[in-house]
Design an enzyme around this catalytic site. Sequence first.
Site, PDB file in Angstrom:
ATOM      1  N   SER A 203      40.891  39.666  45.290  1.00  0.00           N
ATOM      2  CA  SER A 203      41.713  39.141  46.379  1.00  0.00           C
ATOM      3  C   SER A 203      41.609  39.961  47.657  1.00  0.00           C
ATOM      4  CB  SER A 203      43.175  39.145  45.908  1.00  0.00           C
ATOM      5  OG  SER A 203      44.047  38.975  46.993  1.00  0.00           O
TER       6      SER A 203
ATOM      7  N   TYR B 136      50.936  43.871  43.470  1.00  0.00           N
ATOM      8  CA  TYR B 136      49.893  42.865  43.204  1.00  0.00           C
ATOM      9  C   TYR B 136      48.537  43.364  43.711  1.00  0.00           C
ATOM     10  CZ  TYR B 136      47.062  38.645  43.849  1.00  0.00           C
ATOM     11  OH  TYR B 136      46.038  37.719  43.834  1.00  0.00           O
TER      12      TYR B 136
ATOM     13  N   GLU C  68      44.025  40.680  49.269  1.00  0.00           N
ATOM     14  CA  GLU C  68      45.188  41.585  49.261  1.00  0.00           C
ATOM     15  C   GLU C  68      44.756  43.017  48.955  1.00  0.00           C
ATOM     16  OE1 GLU C  68      48.823  41.203  49.732  1.00  0.00           O
ATOM     17  OE2 GLU C  68      47.837  39.711  50.955  1.00  0.00           O
TER      18      GLU C  68
HETATM   19  P1  NAP Z   1      48.239  30.330  40.296  1.00  0.00           P
HETATM   20  O1  NAP Z   1      48.311  28.917  40.786  1.00  0.00           O
HETATM   21  O2  NAP Z   1      49.446  31.196  40.374  1.00  0.00           O
HETATM   22  O3  NAP Z   1      47.719  30.289  38.770  1.00  0.00           O
HETATM   23  C1  NAP Z   1      47.819  31.412  37.942  1.00  0.00           C
HETATM   24  C2  NAP Z   1      47.443  31.010  36.526  1.00  0.00           C
HETATM   25  O4  NAP Z   1      47.542  32.171  35.693  1.00  0.00           O
HETATM   26  C3  NAP Z   1      48.341  29.941  35.896  1.00  0.00           C
HETATM   27  O5  NAP Z   1      47.537  29.063  35.148  1.00  0.00           O
HETATM   28  C4  NAP Z   1      49.215  30.759  34.968  1.00  0.00           C
HETATM   29  O6  NAP Z   1      49.687  30.023  33.851  1.00  0.00           O
HETATM   30  C5  NAP Z   1      48.215  31.801  34.495  1.00  0.00           C
HETATM   31  N1  NAP Z   1      48.836  32.983  33.909  1.00  0.00           N
HETATM   32  C6  NAP Z   1      49.794  33.773  34.426  1.00  0.00           C
HETATM   33  N2  NAP Z   1      50.085  34.776  33.582  1.00  0.00           N
HETATM   34  C7  NAP Z   1      49.294  34.624  32.504  1.00  0.00           C
HETATM   35  C8  NAP Z   1      49.132  35.332  31.292  1.00  0.00           C
HETATM   36  N3  NAP Z   1      49.852  36.412  31.008  1.00  0.00           N
HETATM   37  N4  NAP Z   1      48.212  34.887  30.403  1.00  0.00           N
HETATM   38  C9  NAP Z   1      47.480  33.783  30.660  1.00  0.00           C
HETATM   39  N5  NAP Z   1      47.607  33.057  31.788  1.00  0.00           N
HETATM   40  C10 NAP Z   1      48.501  33.474  32.691  1.00  0.00           C
HETATM   41  O7  NAP Z   1      47.074  31.117  41.068  1.00  0.00           O
HETATM   42  P2  NAP Z   1      45.830  30.536  41.919  1.00  0.00           P
HETATM   43  O8  NAP Z   1      46.246  30.395  43.336  1.00  0.00           O
HETATM   44  O9  NAP Z   1      45.231  29.390  41.201  1.00  0.00           O
HETATM   45  O10 NAP Z   1      44.862  31.791  41.869  1.00  0.00           O
HETATM   46  C11 NAP Z   1      43.913  31.956  40.820  1.00  0.00           C
HETATM   47  C12 NAP Z   1      43.509  33.422  40.735  1.00  0.00           C
HETATM   48  O11 NAP Z   1      42.941  33.834  41.981  1.00  0.00           O
HETATM   49  C13 NAP Z   1      44.649  34.402  40.484  1.00  0.00           C
HETATM   50  O12 NAP Z   1      44.121  35.468  39.729  1.00  0.00           O
HETATM   51  C14 NAP Z   1      45.031  34.899  41.872  1.00  0.00           C
HETATM   52  O13 NAP Z   1      45.634  36.163  41.793  1.00  0.00           O
HETATM   53  C15 NAP Z   1      43.654  34.943  42.504  1.00  0.00           C
HETATM   54  N6  NAP Z   1      43.596  34.777  43.969  1.00  0.00           N
HETATM   55  C16 NAP Z   1      44.215  33.716  44.538  1.00  0.00           C
HETATM   56  C17 NAP Z   1      44.084  33.527  45.909  1.00  0.00           C
HETATM   57  C18 NAP Z   1      44.713  32.347  46.606  1.00  0.00           C
HETATM   58  O14 NAP Z   1      44.826  32.379  47.836  1.00  0.00           O
HETATM   59  N7  NAP Z   1      45.086  31.283  45.879  1.00  0.00           N
HETATM   60  C19 NAP Z   1      43.304  34.415  46.674  1.00  0.00           C
HETATM   61  C20 NAP Z   1      42.687  35.476  46.017  1.00  0.00           C
HETATM   62  C21 NAP Z   1      42.813  35.647  44.658  1.00  0.00           C
HETATM   63  P3  NAP Z   1      51.107  29.211  33.864  1.00  0.00           P
HETATM   64  O15 NAP Z   1      50.797  27.870  34.466  1.00  0.00           O
HETATM   65  O16 NAP Z   1      51.426  29.172  32.421  1.00  0.00           O
HETATM   66  O17 NAP Z   1      52.046  30.015  34.695  1.00  0.00           O
HETATM   67  O1  F7E Z   2      52.275  34.856  52.174  1.00  0.00           O
HETATM   68  C1  F7E Z   2      54.376  35.586  55.139  1.00  0.00           C
HETATM   69  C2  F7E Z   2      54.215  36.679  54.097  1.00  0.00           C
HETATM   70  O2  F7E Z   2      52.994  34.333  49.856  1.00  0.00           O
HETATM   71  C3  F7E Z   2      51.471  34.793  53.323  1.00  0.00           C
HETATM   72  C4  F7E Z   2      48.345  34.846  47.072  1.00  0.00           C
HETATM   73  O3  F7E Z   2      47.592  33.707  46.691  1.00  0.00           O
HETATM   74  O4  F7E Z   2      46.989  35.176  49.002  1.00  0.00           O
HETATM   75  C5  F7E Z   2      48.314  34.986  48.576  1.00  0.00           C
HETATM   76  O5  F7E Z   2      49.115  36.105  48.954  1.00  0.00           O
HETATM   77  C6  F7E Z   2      52.152  35.490  54.485  1.00  0.00           C
HETATM   78  C7  F7E Z   2      52.707  36.886  54.158  1.00  0.00           C
HETATM   79  O6  F7E Z   2      50.531  34.673  50.376  1.00  0.00           O
HETATM   80  C8  F7E Z   2      57.334  33.734  54.218  1.00  0.00           C
HETATM   81  O7  F7E Z   2      54.995  37.834  54.449  1.00  0.00           O
HETATM   82  C9  F7E Z   2      56.551  34.693  56.009  1.00  0.00           C
HETATM   83  O8  F7E Z   2      52.396  37.752  55.221  1.00  0.00           O
HETATM   84  O9  F7E Z   2      51.623  32.631  51.112  1.00  0.00           O
HETATM   85  P1  F7E Z   2      51.910  34.052  50.821  1.00  0.00           P
HETATM   86  P2  F7E Z   2      49.955  36.164  50.322  1.00  0.00           P
HETATM   87  O10 F7E Z   2      51.014  37.161  50.150  1.00  0.00           O
HETATM   88  O11 F7E Z   2      49.022  36.326  51.466  1.00  0.00           O
HETATM   89  C10 F7E Z   2      46.324  36.316  48.468  1.00  0.00           C
HETATM   90  C11 F7E Z   2      44.910  36.332  48.988  1.00  0.00           C
HETATM   91  C12 F7E Z   2      46.432  36.409  46.989  1.00  0.00           C
HETATM   92  O12 F7E Z   2      45.547  36.926  46.325  1.00  0.00           O
HETATM   93  C13 F7E Z   2      47.746  36.058  46.387  1.00  0.00           C
HETATM   94  O13 F7E Z   2      47.593  35.747  44.994  1.00  0.00           O
HETATM   95  O14 F7E Z   2      53.279  34.706  54.882  1.00  0.00           O
HETATM   96  N1  F7E Z   2      55.633  34.850  55.022  1.00  0.00           N
HETATM   97  N2  F7E Z   2      57.607  34.008  55.541  1.00  0.00           N
HETATM   98  C14 F7E Z   2      56.093  34.275  53.899  1.00  0.00           C
HETATM   99  N3  F7E Z   2      55.547  34.169  52.681  1.00  0.00           N
HETATM  100  C15 F7E Z   2      56.246  33.488  51.738  1.00  0.00           C
HETATM  101  N4  F7E Z   2      55.699  33.333  50.515  1.00  0.00           N
HETATM  102  N5  F7E Z   2      57.490  32.956  52.003  1.00  0.00           N
HETATM  103  C16 F7E Z   2      58.070  33.054  53.238  1.00  0.00           C
HETATM  104  O15 F7E Z   2      59.178  32.558  53.459  1.00  0.00           O
END
Ligand code: NAP
Ligand code: F7E
Length: 322
Positions: A124, A148, A126
Amino acid sequence: MEKRALITGITGQDGSYLAELLLEKGYKVFGLRRRTSVPILENIEHIKNDIEFIDGDLLDMGSLINAVNISQPDEVYNLAAQSFVGTSWIQPVLTGEVTGVGVTNILEAVRVVKPDARFYQASSSEMFGKVVETPQKETTPFYPRSPYGVAKVYGHWITVNYRESFDMFACSGILFNHESPRRGVEFVTRKVTDAAARIKLGLQKELRMGNLDAQRDWGFAGDYVKAMWLMLQQEKPDDYVIATGETHTVQELVEIAFGHLDLNWRDYVVIDPKFVRPAEVDLLLGDPSKAKQKLGWKLDVGFEQLVTMMVESDLKRMENNR
Ligand code: NAP
Ligand code: F7E
Protein backbone atom coordinates in the site's frame (compact mmCIF):
# COMPACT_ATOMS: atom_id res chain seq x y z
CA MET A 1 -4.48 -26.15 -19.27
CA GLU A 2 -6.89 -24.25 -17.01
CA LYS A 3 -4.99 -22.02 -14.57
CA ARG A 4 -5.87 -22.08 -10.89
CA ALA A 5 -5.86 -19.07 -8.58
CA LEU A 6 -6.39 -18.73 -4.84
CA ILE A 7 -7.62 -15.32 -3.66
CA THR A 8 -7.61 -14.32 0.01
CA GLY A 9 -9.96 -11.39 0.74
CA ILE A 10 -12.32 -12.49 -2.03
CA THR A 11 -15.35 -10.87 -0.35
CA GLY A 12 -13.68 -7.43 -0.34
CA GLN A 13 -13.66 -4.76 -3.01
CA ASP A 14 -10.52 -5.88 -4.85
CA GLY A 15 -11.21 -9.59 -4.38
CA SER A 16 -14.50 -9.21 -6.23
CA TYR A 17 -12.99 -7.37 -9.22
CA LEU A 18 -10.02 -9.72 -9.38
CA ALA A 19 -12.27 -12.79 -9.27
CA GLU A 20 -14.30 -11.36 -12.17
CA LEU A 21 -11.13 -10.72 -14.17
CA LEU A 22 -9.70 -14.20 -13.57
CA LEU A 23 -13.01 -15.91 -14.36
CA GLU A 24 -13.17 -13.96 -17.63
CA LYS A 25 -9.66 -15.23 -18.39
CA GLY A 26 -10.79 -18.82 -17.85
CA TYR A 27 -9.18 -19.43 -14.42
CA LYS A 28 -10.54 -21.82 -11.85
CA VAL A 29 -10.98 -19.43 -8.91
CA PHE A 30 -10.74 -20.46 -5.24
CA GLY A 31 -11.62 -17.95 -2.55
CA LEU A 32 -10.56 -18.05 1.09
CA ARG A 33 -13.57 -17.05 3.17
CA ARG A 34 -13.87 -16.38 6.90
CA ARG A 35 -16.73 -17.85 8.82
CA THR A 36 -19.29 -15.14 9.65
CA SER A 37 -22.66 -15.47 11.42
CA VAL A 38 -24.38 -14.29 8.26
CA PRO A 39 -22.70 -14.57 4.85
CA ILE A 40 -21.14 -11.30 3.57
CA LEU A 41 -21.28 -11.93 -0.15
CA GLU A 42 -22.63 -8.59 -1.41
CA ASN A 43 -19.65 -7.88 -3.68
CA ILE A 44 -19.54 -11.35 -5.23
CA GLU A 45 -23.22 -12.31 -5.23
CA HIS A 46 -23.26 -12.28 -9.06
CA ILE A 47 -20.30 -14.70 -9.40
CA LYS A 48 -20.56 -16.76 -6.22
CA ASN A 49 -21.60 -19.92 -8.06
CA ASP A 50 -18.43 -19.74 -10.18
CA ILE A 51 -16.08 -19.59 -7.19
CA GLU A 52 -14.98 -22.48 -5.02
CA PHE A 53 -14.91 -21.19 -1.45
CA ILE A 54 -12.51 -22.58 1.14
CA ASP A 55 -13.04 -21.72 4.80
CA GLY A 56 -10.05 -20.14 6.48
CA ASP A 57 -8.45 -17.17 8.15
CA LEU A 58 -5.07 -15.47 7.73
CA LEU A 59 -4.53 -15.96 11.47
CA ASP A 60 -4.94 -19.72 11.26
CA MET A 61 -1.96 -21.31 9.54
CA GLY A 62 -3.56 -24.77 9.35
CA SER A 63 -6.48 -23.36 7.41
CA LEU A 64 -4.08 -21.70 4.96
CA ILE A 65 -2.13 -24.91 4.42
CA ASN A 66 -5.44 -26.62 3.78
CA ALA A 67 -6.51 -23.89 1.33
CA VAL A 68 -3.30 -24.12 -0.69
CA ASN A 69 -3.50 -27.90 -0.61
CA ILE A 70 -7.08 -28.01 -1.89
CA SER A 71 -6.64 -25.33 -4.52
CA GLN A 72 -3.14 -26.34 -5.80
CA PRO A 73 -2.86 -22.82 -7.21
CA ASP A 74 -0.67 -21.51 -10.01
CA GLU A 75 -1.21 -18.04 -8.55
CA VAL A 76 -2.00 -16.80 -5.03
CA TYR A 77 -3.31 -13.27 -4.49
CA ASN A 78 -3.09 -12.18 -0.85
CA LEU A 79 -5.69 -9.42 -0.63
CA ALA A 80 -6.98 -10.17 2.88
CA ALA A 81 -6.26 -7.57 5.54
CA GLN A 82 -7.70 -5.37 8.24
CA SER A 83 -7.66 -2.61 5.64
CA PHE A 84 -9.21 0.44 7.31
CA VAL A 85 -6.55 2.88 8.53
CA GLY A 86 -8.86 4.47 11.15
CA THR A 87 -9.58 1.12 12.81
CA SER A 88 -5.87 0.34 12.96
CA TRP A 89 -5.48 2.76 15.90
CA ILE A 90 -8.38 1.09 17.74
CA GLN A 91 -7.21 -2.47 16.99
CA PRO A 92 -3.46 -2.08 16.45
CA VAL A 93 -2.52 -5.59 17.59
CA LEU A 94 -5.14 -7.30 15.43
CA THR A 95 -4.07 -5.13 12.49
CA GLY A 96 -0.45 -6.16 13.05
CA GLU A 97 -1.39 -9.81 13.26
CA VAL A 98 -3.67 -9.93 10.19
CA THR A 99 -2.20 -7.26 7.89
CA GLY A 100 1.42 -7.90 8.88
CA VAL A 101 2.15 -11.37 10.26
CA GLY A 102 -0.76 -12.84 8.27
CA VAL A 103 1.40 -12.35 5.16
CA THR A 104 4.04 -14.65 6.64
CA ASN A 105 1.36 -17.22 7.42
CA ILE A 106 0.18 -17.38 3.81
CA LEU A 107 3.74 -17.24 2.44
CA GLU A 108 4.66 -20.17 4.69
CA ALA A 109 1.64 -22.16 3.52
CA VAL A 110 2.67 -21.53 -0.10
CA ARG A 111 6.33 -22.33 0.60
CA VAL A 112 5.47 -25.64 2.28
CA VAL A 113 2.68 -26.87 -0.01
CA LYS A 114 3.16 -25.26 -3.46
CA PRO A 115 6.44 -23.30 -3.59
CA ASP A 116 6.27 -22.80 -7.36
CA ALA A 117 2.97 -20.87 -7.08
CA ARG A 118 3.29 -17.20 -8.03
CA PHE A 119 2.43 -14.89 -5.14
CA TYR A 120 0.99 -11.37 -5.08
CA GLN A 121 1.06 -9.25 -1.92
CA ALA A 122 -1.34 -6.28 -1.63
CA SER A 123 1.04 -3.60 -0.42
CA SER A 124 0.00 0.00 0.00
CA SER A 125 0.92 3.64 -0.57
CA GLU A 126 0.25 4.03 3.17
CA MET A 127 3.80 2.68 3.59
CA PHE A 128 5.06 6.05 2.26
CA GLY A 129 3.04 7.88 4.93
CA LYS A 130 4.87 11.07 5.83
CA VAL A 131 6.39 11.15 2.38
CA VAL A 132 10.10 11.78 1.97
CA GLU A 133 9.83 12.50 -1.76
CA THR A 134 7.12 13.34 -4.28
CA PRO A 135 6.02 11.63 -6.45
CA GLN A 136 6.49 8.32 -4.67
CA LYS A 137 8.07 5.47 -6.61
CA GLU A 138 9.40 1.96 -5.96
CA THR A 139 12.67 3.33 -4.51
CA THR A 140 11.06 5.90 -2.17
CA PRO A 141 11.85 5.10 1.49
CA PHE A 142 8.91 4.19 3.71
CA TYR A 143 7.67 6.29 6.65
CA PRO A 144 4.34 4.78 7.74
CA ARG A 145 1.98 6.91 9.86
CA SER A 146 -0.51 4.37 11.24
CA PRO A 147 -0.47 0.85 12.71
CA TYR A 148 -1.92 -0.19 9.33
CA GLY A 149 0.97 1.39 7.43
CA VAL A 150 3.49 -0.20 9.78
CA ALA A 151 1.90 -3.63 9.30
CA LYS A 152 1.97 -3.20 5.51
CA VAL A 153 5.69 -2.37 5.62
CA TYR A 154 6.24 -5.71 7.39
CA GLY A 155 4.09 -7.49 4.77
CA HIS A 156 6.05 -5.86 1.97
CA TRP A 157 9.48 -6.79 3.32
CA ILE A 158 8.54 -10.36 4.23
CA THR A 159 7.36 -10.80 0.62
CA VAL A 160 10.68 -9.46 -0.68
CA ASN A 161 12.48 -11.66 1.84
CA TYR A 162 10.71 -14.86 0.71
CA ARG A 163 11.60 -13.99 -2.87
CA GLU A 164 15.25 -13.56 -1.94
CA SER A 165 15.48 -16.39 0.62
CA PHE A 166 13.54 -19.15 -1.13
CA ASP A 167 13.58 -17.97 -4.74
CA MET A 168 9.79 -17.76 -4.71
CA PHE A 169 7.96 -15.83 -7.44
CA ALA A 170 6.67 -13.24 -4.97
CA CYS A 171 5.61 -9.73 -6.03
CA SER A 172 4.57 -6.73 -3.99
CA GLY A 173 2.14 -4.33 -5.64
CA ILE A 174 2.37 -0.90 -3.98
CA LEU A 175 -1.11 0.29 -4.80
CA PHE A 176 -2.34 3.81 -4.20
CA ASN A 177 -5.97 4.38 -3.16
CA HIS A 178 -8.45 2.74 -5.49
CA GLU A 179 -12.19 2.92 -5.19
CA SER A 180 -15.43 1.74 -6.76
CA PRO A 181 -19.13 1.34 -6.01
CA ARG A 182 -18.06 -1.76 -4.02
CA ARG A 183 -15.82 0.24 -1.65
CA GLY A 184 -16.62 -0.15 2.06
CA VAL A 185 -18.77 2.75 3.25
CA GLU A 186 -16.32 3.90 5.96
CA PHE A 187 -13.65 4.87 3.38
CA VAL A 188 -13.83 8.52 2.45
CA THR A 189 -14.89 8.23 -1.21
CA ARG A 190 -17.80 5.91 -0.56
CA LYS A 191 -18.75 7.76 2.64
CA VAL A 192 -19.07 10.94 0.58
CA THR A 193 -20.89 9.45 -2.43
CA ASP A 194 -23.29 7.50 -0.19
CA ALA A 195 -24.04 10.63 1.89
CA ALA A 196 -24.51 12.85 -1.18
CA ALA A 197 -27.07 10.38 -2.56
CA ARG A 198 -28.88 10.13 0.80
CA ILE A 199 -28.98 13.91 1.18
CA LYS A 200 -30.33 14.26 -2.38
CA LEU A 201 -33.14 11.83 -1.55
CA GLY A 202 -33.89 13.50 1.80
CA LEU A 203 -32.64 10.49 3.82
CA GLN A 204 -29.78 12.33 5.58
CA LYS A 205 -29.30 15.95 6.69
CA GLU A 206 -25.55 16.42 7.11
CA LEU A 207 -22.20 14.75 6.50
CA ARG A 208 -19.63 14.70 9.31
CA MET A 209 -16.05 14.61 8.04
CA GLY A 210 -12.43 14.85 9.18
CA ASN A 211 -9.53 16.51 7.35
CA LEU A 212 -10.66 17.93 4.00
CA ASP A 213 -7.13 19.03 3.05
CA ALA A 214 -5.64 15.53 2.78
CA GLN A 215 -4.54 14.71 -0.78
CA ARG A 216 -4.80 11.30 -2.36
CA ASP A 217 -4.01 9.67 -5.71
CA TRP A 218 -7.35 7.94 -6.35
CA GLY A 219 -7.97 5.41 -9.13
CA PHE A 220 -10.61 2.82 -10.08
CA ALA A 221 -10.30 -0.66 -8.50
CA GLY A 222 -11.27 -2.37 -11.78
CA ASP A 223 -8.14 -0.90 -13.42
CA TYR A 224 -5.89 -1.82 -10.47
CA VAL A 225 -6.68 -5.55 -10.33
CA LYS A 226 -5.43 -5.80 -13.93
CA ALA A 227 -2.01 -4.66 -12.67
CA MET A 228 -2.02 -7.42 -10.01
CA TRP A 229 -2.57 -10.05 -12.69
CA LEU A 230 0.04 -8.52 -15.03
CA MET A 231 2.70 -8.66 -12.26
CA LEU A 232 2.30 -12.43 -12.03
CA GLN A 233 2.59 -12.91 -15.82
CA GLN A 234 6.12 -11.46 -16.06
CA GLU A 235 9.31 -13.42 -16.51
CA LYS A 236 10.68 -12.29 -13.14
CA PRO A 237 9.03 -11.28 -9.86
CA ASP A 238 9.33 -7.60 -8.94
CA ASP A 239 7.62 -4.76 -7.06
CA TYR A 240 5.56 -2.05 -8.74
CA VAL A 241 3.85 1.21 -7.82
CA ILE A 242 0.31 1.40 -9.21
CA ALA A 243 -1.18 4.90 -9.23
CA THR A 244 -2.76 7.48 -11.51
CA GLY A 245 -0.04 10.13 -11.17
CA GLU A 246 -2.67 12.74 -10.14
CA THR A 247 -3.56 13.94 -6.68
CA HIS A 248 -6.77 15.57 -5.37
CA THR A 249 -7.91 16.87 -2.00
CA VAL A 250 -10.76 15.36 -0.03
CA GLN A 251 -12.53 18.70 -0.55
CA GLU A 252 -12.33 18.28 -4.35
CA LEU A 253 -13.89 14.84 -3.95
CA VAL A 254 -16.74 16.35 -1.91
CA GLU A 255 -17.25 19.17 -4.43
CA ILE A 256 -17.51 16.77 -7.38
CA ALA A 257 -19.85 14.32 -5.60
CA PHE A 258 -22.26 16.98 -4.31
CA GLY A 259 -21.95 19.10 -7.47
CA HIS A 260 -22.98 16.10 -9.58
CA LEU A 261 -26.31 16.11 -7.72
CA ASP A 262 -26.68 19.93 -7.91
CA LEU A 263 -26.01 20.27 -4.18
CA ASN A 264 -23.75 22.86 -2.52
CA TRP A 265 -21.53 20.78 -0.21
CA ARG A 266 -21.00 23.75 2.15
CA ASP A 267 -24.66 23.50 3.18
CA TYR A 268 -24.20 19.92 4.47
CA VAL A 269 -20.59 19.14 5.46
CA VAL A 270 -19.68 19.52 9.15
CA ILE A 271 -16.13 19.02 10.44
CA ASP A 272 -16.09 16.56 13.33
CA PRO A 273 -12.81 16.00 15.25
CA LYS A 274 -13.88 12.36 15.69
CA PHE A 275 -12.83 11.73 12.09
CA VAL A 276 -9.47 13.49 12.32
CA ARG A 277 -6.67 10.91 12.62
CA PRO A 278 -4.00 10.83 15.36
CA ALA A 279 -1.35 11.05 12.63
CA GLU A 280 -2.30 12.01 9.08
CA VAL A 281 -0.86 11.14 5.69
CA ASP A 282 -1.10 14.59 4.11
CA LEU A 283 -0.16 13.93 0.52
CA LEU A 284 0.12 10.89 -1.72
CA LEU A 285 1.06 11.05 -5.38
CA GLY A 286 2.36 7.97 -7.15
CA ASP A 287 4.65 7.59 -10.14
CA PRO A 288 3.40 4.58 -12.13
CA SER A 289 6.08 4.83 -14.90
CA LYS A 290 7.65 1.45 -14.15
CA ALA A 291 4.27 -0.36 -14.31
CA LYS A 292 3.38 1.44 -17.53
CA GLN A 293 6.69 0.58 -19.18
CA LYS A 294 7.29 -2.95 -17.91
CA LEU A 295 3.75 -4.27 -17.49
CA GLY A 296 2.08 -2.25 -20.25
CA TRP A 297 -0.50 -1.29 -17.59
CA LYS A 298 -2.87 1.60 -18.30
CA LEU A 299 -5.77 3.35 -16.67
CA ASP A 300 -9.23 3.58 -18.16
CA VAL A 301 -11.15 5.57 -15.53
CA GLY A 302 -10.19 9.11 -14.41
CA PHE A 303 -10.95 10.78 -11.06
CA GLU A 304 -14.11 12.69 -11.99
CA GLN A 305 -15.54 9.69 -13.84
CA LEU A 306 -14.82 7.51 -10.78
CA VAL A 307 -16.60 9.84 -8.35
CA THR A 308 -19.66 10.31 -10.56
CA MET A 309 -19.85 6.55 -11.19
CA MET A 310 -19.96 5.99 -7.42
CA VAL A 311 -22.57 8.71 -6.84
CA GLU A 312 -24.79 7.28 -9.59
CA SER A 313 -24.46 3.78 -8.19
CA ASP A 314 -25.40 4.89 -4.65
CA LEU A 315 -28.34 6.89 -5.93
CA LYS A 316 -29.65 3.95 -7.95
CA ARG A 317 -29.23 1.53 -5.06
CA MET A 318 -31.18 3.81 -2.71
CA GLU A 319 -33.93 4.49 -5.22
CA ASN A 320 -34.34 0.74 -5.77
CA ASN A 321 -34.58 0.16 -2.01
CA ARG A 322 -37.31 2.79 -1.46
P1 NAP B 1 -11.45 -4.79 1.82
O1 NAP B 1 -12.60 -4.45 0.92
O2 NAP B 1 -11.43 -4.26 3.21
O3 NAP B 1 -11.31 -6.39 1.86
C1 NAP B 1 -10.53 -7.03 2.83
C2 NAP B 1 -10.76 -8.53 2.74
O4 NAP B 1 -9.94 -9.16 3.73
C3 NAP B 1 -12.20 -8.97 3.01
O5 NAP B 1 -12.52 -10.02 2.12
C4 NAP B 1 -12.12 -9.51 4.42
O6 NAP B 1 -13.08 -10.51 4.70
C5 NAP B 1 -10.73 -10.14 4.39
N1 NAP B 1 -10.18 -10.39 5.72
C6 NAP B 1 -10.04 -9.53 6.74
N2 NAP B 1 -9.46 -10.13 7.79
C7 NAP B 1 -9.22 -11.41 7.43
C8 NAP B 1 -8.66 -12.53 8.07
N3 NAP B 1 -8.21 -12.47 9.32
N4 NAP B 1 -8.57 -13.69 7.39
C9 NAP B 1 -9.03 -13.79 6.12
N5 NAP B 1 -9.60 -12.76 5.46
C10 NAP B 1 -9.69 -11.59 6.11
O7 NAP B 1 -10.07 -4.31 1.14
P2 NAP B 1 -9.76 -3.94 -0.40
O8 NAP B 1 -9.99 -2.48 -0.59
O9 NAP B 1 -10.41 -4.92 -1.29
O10 NAP B 1 -8.19 -4.14 -0.41
C11 NAP B 1 -7.60 -5.40 -0.72
C12 NAP B 1 -6.18 -5.44 -0.17
O11 NAP B 1 -5.41 -4.38 -0.75
C13 NAP B 1 -6.06 -5.23 1.33
O12 NAP B 1 -4.95 -5.99 1.76
C14 NAP B 1 -5.75 -3.75 1.49
O13 NAP B 1 -5.07 -3.51 2.69
C15 NAP B 1 -4.87 -3.55 0.27
N6 NAP B 1 -4.85 -2.20 -0.31
C16 NAP B 1 -6.02 -1.59 -0.62
C17 NAP B 1 -5.98 -0.35 -1.24
C18 NAP B 1 -7.24 0.37 -1.64
O14 NAP B 1 -7.17 1.58 -1.91
N7 NAP B 1 -8.38 -0.32 -1.74
C19 NAP B 1 -4.74 0.24 -1.56
C20 NAP B 1 -3.58 -0.45 -1.23
C21 NAP B 1 -3.63 -1.68 -0.63
P3 NAP B 1 -14.56 -10.16 5.32
O15 NAP B 1 -15.42 -9.83 4.14
O16 NAP B 1 -14.90 -11.44 5.98
O17 NAP B 1 -14.37 -9.01 6.25
O1 F7E C 1 -9.04 8.17 3.88
C1 F7E C 1 -9.39 11.68 5.00
C2 F7E C 1 -8.50 10.76 5.82
O2 F7E C 1 -10.08 6.12 4.84
C3 F7E C 1 -8.53 9.01 2.88
C4 F7E C 1 -7.24 2.16 2.42
O3 F7E C 1 -7.77 1.45 1.31
O4 F7E C 1 -6.03 3.63 0.98
C5 F7E C 1 -6.98 3.59 2.02
O5 F7E C 1 -6.49 4.31 3.15
C6 F7E C 1 -8.25 10.39 3.45
C7 F7E C 1 -7.46 10.40 4.77
O6 F7E C 1 -8.35 5.93 2.99
C8 F7E C 1 -12.67 11.49 6.49
O7 F7E C 1 -7.97 11.45 6.97
C9 F7E C 1 -11.29 13.06 5.90
O8 F7E C 1 -6.49 11.41 4.70
O9 F7E C 1 -10.57 6.73 2.44
P1 F7E C 1 -9.60 6.69 3.55
P2 F7E C 1 -6.81 5.86 3.41
O10 F7E C 1 -6.61 6.12 4.84
O11 F7E C 1 -6.04 6.69 2.45
C10 F7E C 1 -4.76 3.05 1.28
C11 F7E C 1 -3.90 3.12 0.06
C12 F7E C 1 -4.88 1.68 1.87
O12 F7E C 1 -4.01 0.85 1.69
C13 F7E C 1 -5.97 1.46 2.86
O13 F7E C 1 -6.25 0.06 2.98
O14 F7E C 1 -9.50 11.02 3.74
N1 F7E C 1 -10.72 11.87 5.58
N2 F7E C 1 -12.49 12.85 6.45
C14 F7E C 1 -11.55 10.87 5.95
N3 F7E C 1 -11.43 9.54 5.84
C15 F7E C 1 -12.47 8.78 6.27
N4 F7E C 1 -12.39 7.44 6.13
N5 F7E C 1 -13.59 9.35 6.84
C16 F7E C 1 -13.74 10.70 6.96
O15 F7E C 1 -14.76 11.19 7.46
